[in-house]
Design a protein around this motif. Sequence first.
Motif, mmCIF file in Angstrom:
data_model
loop_
_atom_site.group_PDB
_atom_site.id
_atom_site.type_symbol
_atom_site.label_atom_id
_atom_site.label_comp_id
_atom_site.label_asym_id
_atom_site.label_seq_id
_atom_site.Cartn_x
_atom_site.Cartn_y
_atom_site.Cartn_z
ATOM 1 N N ASP A 1 45.556 73.666 62.132
ATOM 2 C CA ASP A 1 46.286 73.892 60.871
ATOM 3 C C ASP A 1 45.351 74.125 59.689
ATOM 4 N N PRO B 1 48.698 80.562 66.512
ATOM 5 C CA PRO B 1 49.943 80.935 67.186
ATOM 6 C C PRO B 1 50.737 79.664 67.469
ATOM 7 N N LYS B 2 51.978 79.827 67.873
ATOM 8 C CA LYS B 2 52.760 78.635 68.232
ATOM 9 C C LYS B 2 52.125 78.007 69.466
#
Length: 235
Positions: free
Chosen positions: A193, A201-202
């Motif tokens: 983060d 990406p997720k």
Amino acid sequence: MEDMTDLAGAHVLVLGATGGLGAPISRRLADAGARLWLSGRSQERVAGLAADLGDAVAGSTPADLRLPGAPDQVVAEAVAGGGPLTGVVYAAGVVAFGDAADVDDDVLDDLMLLNLIAPIRTLRAAVPHLAAGGFAVQISAVVAERPMAGMAAYSASKAGLAAFGAAAATELRRRKIRVVDVRPPHTETGLADRPVAGTAPKLPAGLAPEAVAERIVRAIVDDEKVLGSDAFTDA
Ligand SMILES: NC(=O)c1ccc[n+]([C@@H]2O[C@H](COP(=O)([O-])OP(=O)(O)OC[C@H]3O[C@@H](n4cnc5c(N)ncnc54)[C@H](OP(=O)(O)O)[C@@H]3O)[C@@H](O)[C@H]2O)c1
């Protein structure tokens, strides 16, 4: 009896000590009786961690490890202030996301200087001060084994570090100094983060930092030689 490293009274330098992995590793080393020399980029966070760990901390050296003389200075201060080293843990690092074709020079510098060159400089500086039975732990990553699209330069910095660690481990075996390359899978430290570029990406849920730290310190105590990503399946 199998080889074991006794951390009671050991002097261990931790770089990236304020990080999501560095802090729980430092805490576990302290709990096992080690005396710590701490380094991190933010002076304030290093001071906070040192206050937290109390008597276990012999001293600290905040430093921007991207700078050429910084790793040497951190090692020199640790040795001058805390004596010869039993071990070094390099847990500093940054990540970046984005296509390989788009990576800019400053991002490349950050990734390579902090993730690859600084740990090489750190080991070079530490070796003369590490006794037989000592250890140098470096945290590369699962991407050293399986490079990931969207993280090409980060993967390269980590694969480079893993290669360096493997070769250095062979060289230093004769002197009974262990170089341990640790390659954790995605871990919920918040690293993804705060990338130096791009957006993560997720990602599927990562491992718990405490469990990864516990596994790394166990490897130090048990004299393990490598900690590939498969070593973390139960973490
Ligand atoms: N989290 C994961 O999913 C994961 C997986 C595999 C491998 N790893 C690797 O594990 C290592 C630790 O990651 P983490 O998740 O603990 O990250 P983190 O929580 O972001 O911690 C990073 C550490 O590096 C330090 N640092 C950042 N830039 C620096 C600089 N220029 N000079 C000196 N220190 C600097 C930070 O200091 P400050 O606190 O002062 O900013 C902090 O101590 C990294 O090498 C990472 O690539 C992480």
